[in-house]
Design a protein around this motif. Structure first.
Motif, PDB file in Angstrom:
ATOM      1  N   SER A  66     -20.623  39.338 -13.210  1.00 48.65           N
ATOM      2  CA  SER A  66     -19.522  39.085 -12.284  1.00 48.65           C
ATOM      3  C   SER A  66     -19.986  38.880 -10.842  1.00 48.65           C
ATOM      4  N   ASN A  67     -21.155  39.344 -10.493  1.00 49.53           N
ATOM      5  CA  ASN A  67     -21.651  39.268  -9.130  1.00 49.53           C
ATOM      6  C   ASN A  67     -22.782  38.239  -9.075  1.00 49.53           C
ATOM      7  N   ILE A  68     -22.716  37.295  -8.133  1.00 49.73           N
ATOM      8  CA  ILE A  68     -23.781  36.283  -8.092  1.00 49.73           C
ATOM      9  C   ILE A  68     -25.139  36.899  -7.774  1.00 49.73           C
ATOM     10  N   ALA A  69     -25.147  38.063  -7.126  1.00 48.32           N
ATOM     11  CA  ALA A  69     -26.427  38.720  -6.837  1.00 48.32           C
ATOM     12  C   ALA A  69     -27.133  39.161  -8.120  1.00 48.32           C
ATOM     13  N   ASP A  70     -26.379  39.262  -9.210  1.00 48.80           N
ATOM     14  CA  ASP A  70     -26.955  39.635 -10.505  1.00 48.80           C
ATOM     15  C   ASP A  70     -27.287  38.416 -11.355  1.00 48.80           C
ATOM     16  N   HIS A  71     -27.485  37.282 -10.715  1.00 52.17           N
ATOM     17  CA  HIS A  71     -27.707  36.054 -11.493  1.00 52.17           C
ATOM     18  C   HIS A  71     -29.037  36.079 -12.230  1.00 52.17           C
ATOM     19  N   SER A  72     -29.109  35.230 -13.218  1.00 48.13           N
ATOM     20  CA  SER A  72     -30.284  35.153 -14.079  1.00 48.13           C
ATOM     21  C   SER A  72     -31.496  34.629 -13.324  1.00 48.13           C
ATOM     22  N   THR A  73     -32.659  35.110 -13.720  1.00 45.77           N
ATOM     23  CA  THR A  73     -33.915  34.559 -13.202  1.00 45.77           C
ATOM     24  C   THR A  73     -34.637  33.810 -14.319  1.00 45.77           C
ATOM     25  N   GLN A  74     -33.873  33.398 -15.326  1.00 49.40           N
ATOM     26  CA  GLN A  74     -34.427  32.586 -16.404  1.00 49.40           C
ATOM     27  C   GLN A  74     -34.593  31.142 -15.938  1.00 49.40           C
ATOM     28  N   VAL A  75     -35.407  30.408 -16.669  1.00 51.80           N
ATOM     29  CA  VAL A  75     -35.526  28.961 -16.500  1.00 51.80           C
ATOM     30  C   VAL A  75     -35.016  28.337 -17.792  1.00 51.80           C
ATOM     31  N   TYR A  76     -34.251  27.273 -17.647  1.00 49.86           N
ATOM     32  CA  TYR A  76     -33.639  26.592 -18.789  1.00 49.86           C
ATOM     33  C   TYR A  76     -34.206  25.181 -18.853  1.00 49.86           C
ATOM     34  N   CYS A  77     -34.733  24.780 -19.998  1.00 52.05           N
ATOM     35  CA  CYS A  77     -35.347  23.456 -20.123  1.00 52.05           C
ATOM     36  C   CYS A  77     -34.509  22.553 -21.023  1.00 52.05           C
ATOM     37  N   PHE A  78     -34.298  21.337 -20.533  1.00 51.03           N
ATOM     38  CA  PHE A  78     -33.481  20.329 -21.204  1.00 51.03           C
ATOM     39  C   PHE A  78     -34.348  19.152 -21.609  1.00 51.03           C
ATOM     40  N   ASP A  79     -34.023  18.556 -22.758  1.00 54.15           N
ATOM     41  CA  ASP A  79     -34.718  17.336 -23.162  1.00 54.15           C
ATOM     42  C   ASP A  79     -34.073  16.126 -22.486  1.00 54.15           C
ATOM     43  N   HIS A  80     -34.602  14.930 -22.747  1.00 54.14           N
ATOM     44  CA  HIS A  80     -34.117  13.726 -22.069  1.00 54.14           C
ATOM     45  C   HIS A  80     -32.739  13.277 -22.553  1.00 54.14           C
ATOM     46  N   TYR A  81     -32.191  13.932 -23.572  1.00 54.59           N
ATOM     47  CA  TYR A  81     -30.820  13.679 -24.017  1.00 54.59           C
ATOM     48  C   TYR A  81     -29.833  14.637 -23.350  1.00 54.59           C
ATOM     49  N   ALA A  82     -30.290  15.423 -22.390  1.00 51.13           N
ATOM     50  CA  ALA A  82     -29.476  16.406 -21.668  1.00 51.13           C
ATOM     51  C   ALA A  82     -29.065  17.570 -22.559  1.00 51.13           C
ATOM     52  N   MET A  83     -29.911  17.889 -23.532  1.00 47.84           N
ATOM     53  CA  MET A  83     -29.645  19.013 -24.429  1.00 47.84           C
ATOM     54  C   MET A  83     -30.518  20.202 -24.028  1.00 47.84           C
ATOM     55  N   LEU A  84     -29.894  21.369 -23.910  1.00 41.65           N
ATOM     56  CA  LEU A  84     -30.624  22.591 -23.601  1.00 41.65           C
ATOM     57  C   LEU A  84     -31.447  22.981 -24.821  1.00 41.65           C
ATOM     58  N   ARG A  85     -32.780  23.033 -24.642  1.00 37.96           N
ATOM     59  CA  ARG A  85     -33.679  23.287 -25.768  1.00 37.96           C
ATOM     60  C   ARG A  85     -34.432  24.614 -25.682  1.00 37.96           C
ATOM     61  N   TRP A  86     -34.484  25.226 -24.482  1.00 37.10           N
ATOM     62  CA  TRP A  86     -35.301  26.428 -24.330  1.00 37.10           C
ATOM     63  C   TRP A  86     -34.805  27.268 -23.161  1.00 37.10           C
ATOM     64  N   ARG A  87     -34.778  28.582 -23.375  1.00 35.19           N
ATOM     65  CA  ARG A  87     -34.475  29.557 -22.323  1.00 35.19           C
ATOM     66  C   ARG A  87     -35.668  30.484 -22.180  1.00 35.19           C
ATOM     67  N   SER A  88     -36.108  30.686 -20.969  1.00 33.14           N
ATOM     68  CA  SER A  88     -37.214  31.618 -20.741  1.00 33.14           C
ATOM     69  C   SER A  88     -36.693  33.041 -20.679  1.00 33.14           C
ATOM     70  N   ALA A  89     -37.611  33.984 -20.640  1.00 40.50           N
ATOM     71  CA  ALA A  89     -37.281  35.347 -20.244  1.00 40.50           C
ATOM     72  C   ALA A  89     -37.106  35.334 -18.726  1.00 40.50           C
ATOM     73  N   ASP A  90     -36.655  36.438 -18.161  1.00 41.21           N
ATOM     74  CA  ASP A  90     -36.587  36.530 -16.708  1.00 41.21           C
ATOM     75  C   ASP A  90     -37.992  36.408 -16.126  1.00 41.21           C
ATOM     76  N   PHE A  91     -38.091  35.738 -14.992  1.00 40.01           N
ATOM     77  CA  PHE A  91     -39.369  35.527 -14.314  1.00 40.01           C
ATOM     78  C   PHE A  91     -40.459  35.017 -15.248  1.00 40.01           C
ATOM     79  N   PRO A  92     -40.287  33.833 -15.812  1.00 41.23           N
ATOM     80  CA  PRO A  92     -41.320  33.312 -16.716  1.00 41.23           C
ATOM     81  C   PRO A  92     -42.612  32.993 -15.968  1.00 41.23           C
ATOM     82  N   ARG A  93     -43.684  32.896 -16.720  1.00 46.78           N
ATOM     83  CA  ARG A  93     -44.963  32.484 -16.143  1.00 46.78           C
ATOM     84  C   ARG A  93     -44.934  30.976 -15.890  1.00 46.78           C
ATOM     85  N   VAL A  94     -45.635  30.546 -14.871  1.00 50.73           N
ATOM     86  CA  VAL A  94     -45.720  29.128 -14.527  1.00 50.73           C
ATOM     87  C   VAL A  94     -46.227  28.322 -15.724  1.00 50.73           C
TER      88      VAL A  94
END
Length: 196
Positions: A156-184
């Motif tokens: 409910s609070n934006i300060a609690d927002h996710s630190t995940q990274v979300y990766c999409f393919d070229h069809y605009a489909m979400l294909r992968w979610r990282s854990a919080d603070f993923p490695r580069v």
């Protein structure tokens, strides 16, 4: 302090924080890893750092895209997320992929993440032409955050927002979610795999 020095400090801090996240934390994170079946987000209009209104799906199509949620007034985790994308940007400049790579920072504070604030935020991390920032309309913030995270409702609070990274393919489909603070390296590996 120069922008380059500030960026080096932020990168070093981000690396230290990410290294401190234990394997146990990664294992306990609920919605991470490959997204099966892939998910298409509800298409909403966003305003980018230039003030242009565009459909979000348009930004996600024809490229492999890594997405993060931020807000420009954040002084805790968002600078670390910016440093993470800065490091991903530096590595992915050398990547040879079939589909171009894009980094997209989605502002979740529609009243503070105005185009000028987004431009300043990007500039503070030396964002190149493949890294954009956009703001969601107030009515779309909660839905988009929930869809990205794979939950029925976001924190409910934006300060609690996710630190995940979300990766999409070229069809605009979400294909992968990282854990919080993923490695580069982890983010780069996924982008490279989706880009072939």
């Amino acid at each position: 302090m120069t922008a380059l020095t500030r960026r080096k400090i932020l990168c070093a801090t981000a690396s230290a924080v990410m290294a401190a996240v234990s394997a146990k934390v990664y294992a306990q994170h609920g919605n991470m890893g490959p997204v099966r079946p892939p998910v298409r987000l509800t298409d909403v209009s966003v305003v980018d750092q230039t003030g242009t209104t565009r459909p979000l799906e348009e930004l996600l199509r024809e490229r492999v895209t890594a997405v993060q949620t931020i807000y420009t007034g954040c002084s805790s985790v968002c600078p670390l997320q910016g440093a993470l994308f800065g490091a991903v940007q530096d590595r992915m400049l050398q990547a040879r992929t079939r589909y171009p790579i894009r980094l997209l920072s989605i502002g979740i504070d529609p009243f503070g993440d105005v185009p000028s604030a987004l431009r300043e935020w990007l500039a503070s991390f030396n964002a190149g032409p493949g890294w954009d920032a956009v703001t969601l309309a107030p009515d779309n913030v909660d839905r988009t955050r929930a869809e990205l995270a794979g939950r029925t409702s976001p924190a409910s609070n934006i300060a609690d927002h996710s630190t995940q990274v979300y990766c999409f393919d070229h069809y605009a489909m979400l294909r992968w979610r990282s854990a919080d603070f993923p490695r580069v390296e982890e983010v780069c590996d996924v982008l490279g795999a989706l880009g072939v």
